[in-house]
Design a protein around this motif. Sequence first.
Motif, short mmCIF file in Angstrom:
data_model
loop_
_atom_site.label_atom_id
_atom_site.label_comp_id
_atom_site.label_asym_id
_atom_site.label_seq_id
_atom_site.Cartn_x
_atom_site.Cartn_y
_atom_site.Cartn_z
N LEU A 1 3.23 -8.83 0.04
CA LEU A 1 2.41 -8.85 1.26
C LEU A 1 1.07 -8.15 1.05
O LEU A 1 0.31 -8.51 0.18
CB LEU A 1 3.18 -8.24 2.43
N PHE A 2 0.80 -7.14 1.85
CA PHE A 2 -0.47 -6.43 1.82
C PHE A 2 -0.41 -5.15 1.00
O PHE A 2 -1.39 -4.41 0.94
CB PHE A 2 -0.93 -6.09 3.25
N PHE A 3 0.70 -4.87 0.35
CA PHE A 3 0.87 -3.60 -0.35
C PHE A 3 0.06 -3.47 -1.65
O PHE A 3 -0.38 -2.37 -1.95
CB PHE A 3 2.35 -3.33 -0.62
N PRO A 4 -0.15 -4.54 -2.43
CA PRO A 4 -0.97 -4.36 -3.63
C PRO A 4 -2.38 -3.89 -3.28
O PRO A 4 -3.07 -4.51 -2.49
CB PRO A 4 -0.99 -5.73 -4.28
N GLY A 5 -2.77 -2.78 -3.86
CA GLY A 5 -4.08 -2.22 -3.61
C GLY A 5 -4.16 -1.30 -2.41
O GLY A 5 -5.22 -0.75 -2.13
N LEU A 6 -3.07 -1.13 -1.70
CA LEU A 6 -3.07 -0.26 -0.52
C LEU A 6 -3.31 1.20 -0.93
O LEU A 6 -4.07 1.91 -0.29
CB LEU A 6 -1.75 -0.39 0.23
N ILE A 7 -2.68 1.62 -2.01
CA ILE A 7 -2.89 2.96 -2.57
C ILE A 7 -3.48 2.75 -3.96
O ILE A 7 -2.90 2.05 -4.79
CB ILE A 7 -1.57 3.73 -2.66
N GLN A 8 -4.64 3.33 -4.21
CA GLN A 8 -5.33 3.17 -5.49
C GLN A 8 -5.02 4.33 -6.43
O GLN A 8 -5.08 5.49 -6.04
CB GLN A 8 -6.84 3.11 -5.27
N THR A 9 -4.64 4.00 -7.67
CA THR A 9 -4.43 5.00 -8.71
C THR A 9 -5.12 4.52 -9.98
O THR A 9 -5.46 3.34 -10.10
CB THR A 9 -2.93 5.22 -9.01
N THR A 10 -5.31 5.43 -10.93
CA THR A 10 -5.92 5.04 -12.20
C THR A 10 -4.88 4.65 -13.24
O THR A 10 -5.21 4.01 -14.22
CB THR A 10 -6.76 6.21 -12.75
N ASN A 11 -3.63 4.99 -13.03
CA ASN A 11 -2.54 4.68 -13.94
C ASN A 11 -1.96 3.31 -13.58
O ASN A 11 -1.53 3.09 -12.44
CB ASN A 11 -1.48 5.77 -13.86
N ALA A 12 -1.91 2.39 -14.53
CA ALA A 12 -1.44 1.02 -14.27
C ALA A 12 0.04 0.99 -13.88
O ALA A 12 0.43 0.23 -12.99
CB ALA A 12 -1.68 0.14 -15.48
N GLN A 13 0.86 1.79 -14.56
CA GLN A 13 2.29 1.79 -14.23
C GLN A 13 2.54 2.36 -12.84
O GLN A 13 3.38 1.85 -12.09
CB GLN A 13 3.10 2.59 -15.27
N LEU A 14 1.84 3.42 -12.51
CA LEU A 14 1.99 4.01 -11.19
C LEU A 14 1.49 3.06 -10.10
O LEU A 14 2.09 2.96 -9.03
CB LEU A 14 1.25 5.34 -11.13
N GLN A 15 0.42 2.34 -10.40
CA GLN A 15 -0.10 1.35 -9.45
C GLN A 15 0.93 0.26 -9.20
O GLN A 15 1.15 -0.16 -8.06
CB GLN A 15 -1.40 0.74 -9.99
N LEU A 16 1.59 -0.20 -10.25
CA LEU A 16 2.64 -1.21 -10.12
C LEU A 16 3.79 -0.69 -9.27
O LEU A 16 4.30 -1.41 -8.40
CB LEU A 16 3.14 -1.62 -11.51
N LEU A 17 4.19 0.55 -9.51
CA LEU A 17 5.28 1.14 -8.72
C LEU A 17 4.91 1.26 -7.26
O LEU A 17 5.73 0.99 -6.38
CB LEU A 17 5.67 2.50 -9.29
N PHE A 18 3.69 1.68 -6.97
CA PHE A 18 3.25 1.77 -5.58
C PHE A 18 3.20 0.38 -4.93
O PHE A 18 3.70 0.19 -3.83
CB PHE A 18 1.88 2.43 -5.47
N ASP A 19 2.57 -0.57 -5.60
CA ASP A 19 2.37 -1.89 -5.02
C ASP A 19 3.68 -2.57 -4.67
O ASP A 19 3.89 -3.02 -3.55
CB ASP A 19 1.57 -2.78 -5.98
N TYR A 20 4.57 -2.66 -5.65
CA TYR A 20 5.80 -3.42 -5.44
C TYR A 20 6.95 -2.55 -4.93
O TYR A 20 7.85 -3.05 -4.26
CB TYR A 20 6.18 -4.16 -6.73
N GLY A 21 6.93 -1.26 -5.23
CA GLY A 21 7.97 -0.36 -4.73
C GLY A 21 7.87 -0.16 -3.23
O GLY A 21 8.89 -0.15 -2.52
#
Length: 93
Positions: A55-75
């Motif tokens: 949904l709208f979760f990808p990019g909702l929280i911005q981080t510089t770490n790619a793995q952490l960004q993936l965890l935030f977006d889809y988690g």
Amino acid sequence: MAAKKGRSGVATLINGAGFLLAVILVLHIVLVLFHLPSENGLADSVRGAAEPLALFFPGLIQTTNAQLQLLFDYGLAAAFWVLVASLLARVFG
């Protein structure tokens, strides 16, 4: 002694659907973190199913770490679907 109220079939079905959506999102996280090749049919199918579920979760929280960004977006999306399914199961169950 009070009798326990059983869960209806509709509530169980709604919870199961929410859990299935969360499993797809978590599976996508695992496949990306373990660098499974995108040529793999399973990885491509899971990615294709996970992207609209996020949904709208990808990019909702911005981080510089790619793995952490993936965890935030889809988690966060996985947690959202479990929460929504749980609330709907309470309403309809």
